[in-house]
Design an enzyme around this catalytic site. Structure first.
Site, PDB file in Angstrom:
ATOM      1  N   ARG A 171       0.868  -1.187  -0.013  1.00 14.23           N
ATOM      2  CA  ARG A 171       0.000   0.035  -0.232  1.00 14.23           C
ATOM      3  C   ARG A 171       0.872   1.064   0.114  1.00 14.23           C
ATOM      4  O   ARG A 171       1.964   1.136   0.058  1.00 14.23           O
ATOM      5  CB  ARG A 171      -0.822   0.020   1.093  1.00 14.23           C
ATOM      6  N   ALA A 220       5.815  -1.970  -5.443  1.00  7.85           N
ATOM      7  CA  ALA A 220       6.187  -1.288  -4.096  1.00  7.85           C
ATOM      8  C   ALA A 220       5.041  -0.183  -3.867  1.00  7.85           C
ATOM      9  O   ALA A 220       4.122   0.329  -4.662  1.00  7.85           O
ATOM     10  CB  ALA A 220       7.515  -0.720  -4.269  1.00  7.85           C
ATOM     11  N   HIS A 221       5.253   0.578  -2.946  1.00  5.00           N
ATOM     12  CA  HIS A 221       4.275   1.528  -2.499  1.00  5.00           C
ATOM     13  C   HIS A 221       4.064   2.838  -3.511  1.00  5.00           C
ATOM     14  O   HIS A 221       5.129   3.152  -3.931  1.00  5.00           O
ATOM     15  CB  HIS A 221       4.433   2.282  -0.951  1.00  5.00           C
ATOM     16  N   ASN A 222       2.912   3.292  -3.520  1.00  3.12           N
ATOM     17  CA  ASN A 222       2.727   4.754  -4.313  1.00  3.12           C
ATOM     18  C   ASN A 222       2.878   4.243  -5.918  1.00  3.12           C
ATOM     19  O   ASN A 222       2.760   5.290  -6.658  1.00  3.12           O
ATOM     20  CB  ASN A 222       3.749   5.568  -3.866  1.00  3.12           C
ATOM     21  N   SER A 243       6.819   4.487  -6.144  1.00  6.84           N
ATOM     22  CA  SER A 243       6.444   5.678  -6.444  1.00  6.84           C
ATOM     23  C   SER A 243       6.377   6.056  -8.026  1.00  6.84           C
ATOM     24  O   SER A 243       6.309   7.125  -8.527  1.00  6.84           O
ATOM     25  CB  SER A 243       7.066   7.123  -5.900  1.00  6.84           C
TER      26      SER A 243
END
Lengths: 323, 323, 323
Positions: free
Chosen positions: C223, C244-246, C264
């Site tokens: 998340r 991965a996150h974002n 990201s």
């Protein structure tokens, strides 16, 4: 080595060892206590030698009997009694299996039970948790749903073990987090290829994870063969990382997703490894090393280096070459 | 192909096949038994052609009806009755789905039961094991905790199936080990990209694993689409390896961790692949080939070659280029 | 951001925020409602600035109080009241944790229950399914064996969730398939390295998966930290992929096995990525981009590009360089 994790037979007659190696035994029998490398063997242990680089260790070893081949017969003869075999390492594997008959049995552990929450007041268990024999769990530790702590595991205090995890033959420090789906402590992928039926290395090492470290989701960390697999303290490992047998990771390291280690490499402290990098076997990576994402590391890296590429080279060179 | 693993409808009217393909049907209707490639089709089967390289097969095919497009209309016309469509492969997928209505339904299997240990005296079951329909398990085989053997699976004797595993549509030999967390037999990642909603290939192949082989932890091995995915005998596969649909791995191979195969490639015997290497789709890798860790293989490799690099090239050239 | 997924404290006194940052508080106290970036902060929120590239946002921000360091003190002073700290981002993490005290608590969810099939007539549950709090599941959706839907999850209609899956903090559209062994919604691998004990970023983003998409087996999708991780519609993801996150993946993308994303990055629509490719963090990949298998993408890629290599470059150049 933490032999309390593996059942070991004691006092195996030398004649039985010879028989296992398909050798004739002549002379007075005696009891052998264990099989160890030249450095750590005691006078009642058996050892082995298969390379000239162990010559200095041979000179000092306490072992009386040393498994070797004709190439090293004369040199071993000067210090110990050589036991001559054709292939040293498979022979060592067979003898190790005599002393540690369970070292290759990785069948799922059927001696497990569902822990009674009332008996473990300081531990938080999820649903369907299974616990094997010889398991110690510290206080304020939580064990998630469907997780299986097979036999021979020590877990420290304040740990968070997630869901759907399998752990065996491992020693885990305090404040450690292990995330969902990771598999820790199975035997490594080491064997002697053999037509029709490969022969596995013995695996009598465990996995040791230091305090405050974190192991991500869907990781695989194999236990060691003749030594342990170690993760240091405050070392963070992302998802889908594979750490093979005997790997030694230092403290304060950061290992991002999908990194893979072949067996027996060591990492210093404060090493940072980018995603999908691969580290070949038997390498020595120093302290404060940065390894760029996607790198393939095939040789030793000294302290304080930054490397990237496949094969990995100095980062500045990589950037220049790819400008 | 092992069609006993998949429910197949028989005797589908040709008119219904035309309707599925949104074509007008004129003439006398007849029953079609199956859809097969040109080589294996019988006189009551339908087949398909979408490339000149199948011309020799077309000349010999027993199929009367062949799905094709305008480009191959005339050539097909010489030997069979062409069924003209715009896109051959998606049309084949749709017709296959008519014959094998469950070939794309990979919803979890709800027709499972908890095996009664008393009824399976020679099999060792862990806790929470689930077994589906059409499952055969050999003697002295063990099935670990939380493992799900979904429907249509044959497992041989003396196998060790670990914990948290899911297997479906597979045929597994004797003395096979499958380690924790692996997922075997789901449909492969093949589809016809389509704006709004991709169309999946049919997957009526299974996964076949030969005697004495070992599948590591957290692996994914997908079943075949129109043929099977095969792992040979005494082949050892490490952790986190991905094997896509229709891949054919030979005997006595060693495949280390995090290797990935795209679909439909074949490996000979005694192939050794280093960690994290990737094998592109539809390639032919010979016998006794060594592929270095991290390599990206994008073309065929002849017998007895050693390659490394991305893209993979002769090992000596790789070492020279990277000196 | 979907804050209904995370418990948020309201109205924290500014003096308490100062205390958390180990700063002296002088003056009149006031209530702060939330911590947000400069663009989205309202007048009762606190914000932060640690780079000149946010200067335009600073000029327009509604936030009155901005965490920054001495370098940006004067510039912040012109528009807001600077709160001076030594390290901006760890301070932001600490303040975020004040507002979202559960944003880093990823201990397994013990507030789960076994759903009563009679109460969920339109949902098909496997064995041993566990459901947490604040979970909504649409009609005709199936949830496989041993799967854990932890708290704060919305799943749409006609979804197929497989076996041995863990999902938390996620919002899943209609007709989505998630395959066995995937782990979705855990907090990402973002932290501020700190000797002795790393400090984790807050993770108050969720995972959003669009309609008609498919997530393969043994995937890990983390998340977001301050924003969400998003997968678009009709996007198909193969096995053993790490997101991965974002990360923000567009619509109609095809991501094959063992691909990995650092945090990201964003992908446009109709992007195709070959197996084992890696995408570095904070990149922008355009629409209709094709990324070859094994590539390592380290810079932005414009629309309609085909790239391959490590580092990835124009496909034609890669093919020419490797002829």
């Amino acid at each position: 080595m933490n032999n309390k994790f593996f059942y070991k037979k004691n006092n195996i007659p030398l004649s039985k060892i010879f028989k296992t190696l398909k050798l004739d035994f002549i002379g007075k029998d005696r009891k052998i206590y264990d099989i160890k490398d030249l450095a750590s063997a005691n006078s009642h242990d058996i050892s082995f030698m298969n390379s000239n680089k162990y010559f200095d260790l041979l000179k000092k070893t306490k072992a009386k009997y040393v498994i070797t081949n004709t190439r090293y017969k004369n040199i071993v003869d000067r210090y110990c009694k050589p036991i001559l075999v054709k292939n040293v390492l498979p022979s060592v594997a067979n003898v190790t299996l005599l002393f540690y008959p369970k070292s290759l049995d990785d069948t799922f552990d059927n001696n497990v039970f569902t822990p009674d929450q009332r008996k473990y007041k300081n531990i938080k268990f999820g649903k369907n948790v299974l616990i094997g024999k010889n398991v110690i769990i510290g206080k304020n530790t939580s064990i998630g749903h469907n997780t299986i702590i097979e036999s021979n595991v020590e877990i420290g205090d304040n740990c968070e073990i997630g869901n759907n995890i399998v752990i065996k033959y491992s020693k885990i420090g305090n404040n450690v987090k292990i995330l969902d789906g990771s598999i820790i402590g199975k035997k490594g992928f080491g064997f002697f290829p053999d037509y029709k039926k490969n022969i596995r290395y013995p695996h009598i090492g465990i996995v040791i994870i230091g305090h405050n470290s974190e192991i991500g989701s869907n990781n695989t960390i194999d236990r060691g063969s003749m030594s342990d697999t170690k993760i240091g303290e405050n070392t963070f490992i992302d998802n889908q990382v594979h750490i093979a047998h005997n790997v030694n990771v230092g403290d304060n390291c950061i290992i991002t997703a999908q990194v893979g280690f072949a067996g027996s490499s060591s990492l210093g402290n404060k090493v940072i490894i980018g995603g999908q990098a691969g580290i070949s076997g038997h390498l020595k990576i120093g302290n404060n090393v940065h390894i760029g994402g996607g790198s393939g590391v095939v040789k030793n890296i000294p302290d304080n280096s930054k490397v990237m590429g496949y094969p990995a080279k100095d980062l500045r060179k990589f950037l220049k070459d790819n400008k």
